[in-house]
Scaffold this active site. Structure first.
Site, short mmCIF file in Angstrom:
data_model
loop_
_atom_site.label_atom_id
_atom_site.label_comp_id
_atom_site.label_asym_id
_atom_site.label_seq_id
_atom_site.Cartn_x
_atom_site.Cartn_y
_atom_site.Cartn_z
N GLU A 193 0.85 -1.19 0.00
CA GLU A 193 0.00 0.00 0.00
C GLU A 193 0.89 1.24 0.00
O GLU A 193 1.94 1.27 0.64
CB GLU A 193 -0.88 -0.01 1.24
CG GLU A 193 -1.84 1.16 1.36
CD GLU A 193 -2.66 1.11 2.64
OE1 GLU A 193 -3.81 1.55 2.62
OE2 GLU A 193 -2.14 0.62 3.67
N LYS A 202 -10.13 0.33 -2.22
CA LYS A 202 -10.27 -0.06 -0.81
C LYS A 202 -11.65 0.29 -0.26
O LYS A 202 -12.10 1.43 -0.33
CB LYS A 202 -9.20 0.65 0.01
CG LYS A 202 -9.06 0.20 1.45
CD LYS A 202 -7.89 0.94 2.09
CE LYS A 202 -7.64 0.52 3.53
NZ LYS A 202 -6.53 1.32 4.12
N CYS A 207 -4.74 -3.68 3.22
CA CYS A 207 -4.45 -3.31 4.61
C CYS A 207 -5.62 -3.51 5.58
O CYS A 207 -5.92 -4.64 5.97
CB CYS A 207 -3.93 -1.87 4.66
SG CYS A 207 -3.08 -1.44 6.21
#
Length: 291
Positions: free
Chosen positions: A50, A125, A167
């Site tokens: 990321e 995301k 993440c």
């Protein structure tokens, strides 16, 4: 659990660990060196973490440095994939999308490139990290980021079918179960974990996601001090479907390598058929894919 094919017959993946800064060109140079090393060592796919493009000092700098998918930076990675002849998982680009002029916000976009440099998948995301942990730099991602609208169906690659995540997504097992239901064999969690949550949760979450989905988990991570305001935990790793850490980066920037054994994965799923034993009549279709 020792069920394996001859290791030299198996696809090799590389997991890259970096310390991004606000200097985009220096970050690209660092990542490109690792990708070229991965190609030299025979990897078919390299994973970057990321924020591989940059980690800025504040929101204003983040927005100023962001680019659309058609920008110069992704063009450089397209050329790099072609030059090296391997697939690239670009684990979280600060993406200006078509609604940039109206929203002045960006997406955190995981981009998958094939060995010809073509974009084969993008995932934005969906779970944004808005947390304030004592002893760790506060994170309020929604101040400048739009949550992604959907999941991305797993993509066939030379290493196996990959499910894309980023993440903070790893804290939501529904997402990993949905990707596994849809056929994923490898789950990716490119990350920039903090210095407090990292030691407490990083490895245990990754191993849990691998065990419950019976997938490989690949987690490329940011490490070290990015600037005076932020640092990351590192400890990039690959976990097999049994929950064993089979590769791990040492301290600082670098890479680790792992072979993906899909025969091992299939045999494990036959010996321990948890997906056949689920009881949706009791708790609904938890993690049922909605793509």
């Amino acid at each position: 659990m020792a069920i394996s094919s001859s290791s030299w017959e198996l696809p090799l993946v590389a997991v890259c660990q970096v310390t991004s800064t606000p200097d985009k060109q220096q970050n690209f140079k660092t990542c490109a060196e690792l990708v070229r090393e991965a190609a030299r060592l025979g990897a078919c796919l390299a994973f970057l973490p990321e924020a591989f493009d940059f980690i800025a000092r504040d929101t204003a700098e983040t927005l100023r440095l962001s680019e659309p998918l058609g920008g110069n930076l992704l063009g450089e990675y397209t050329q790099l994939a072609r030059e090296c002849g391997l697939w690239l998982s670009l684990g979280g680009l600060h993406e200006r999308s078509q609604d940039w002029e109206q929203t002045q916000k960006i997406y955190n976009c995981h981009v998958l490139l094939n060995s010809k440099g073509s974009i084969v998948a993008t995932y934005r995301k969906t779970h944004l990290c808005d947390v304030d942990i004592p002893g760790q730099e506060p994170m309020h991602e929604s101040n400048f980021t739009i949550p992604g609208p959907s999941l991305e169906s797993p993509i066939s690659t030379p290493a196996g079918k990959i499910g894309l995540a980023i993440c903070y997504d790893m804290r939501f097992p529904e997402l990993s179960l949905a990707l596994a239901h849809a056929g994923a064999e490898i789950l990716t969690y490119p990350s920039a974990f903090g210095s407090v949550t990292g030691p407490a949760h990083w490895e245990v979450l990754l191993r849990a996601r691998a065990i419950e989905t019976q997938c490989y988990v690949v987690a490329a991570a940011q490490c070290g001090r990015h600037h005076e305001k932020r640092s990351s935990y590192g400890h990039s790793m690959v976990v097999d479907p049994w929950g064993t850490v089979v590769a791990r980066c040492s301290e600082g920037p670098g890479l680790c390598l792992a072979r993906i054994d899909l025969n091992f994965l299939q045999q494990l799923r036959q010996h321990l058929p948890v997906f056949q034993h689920r009881r949706p009549d009791l708790y609904g279709n938890l993690g049922h894919p909605q793509f």
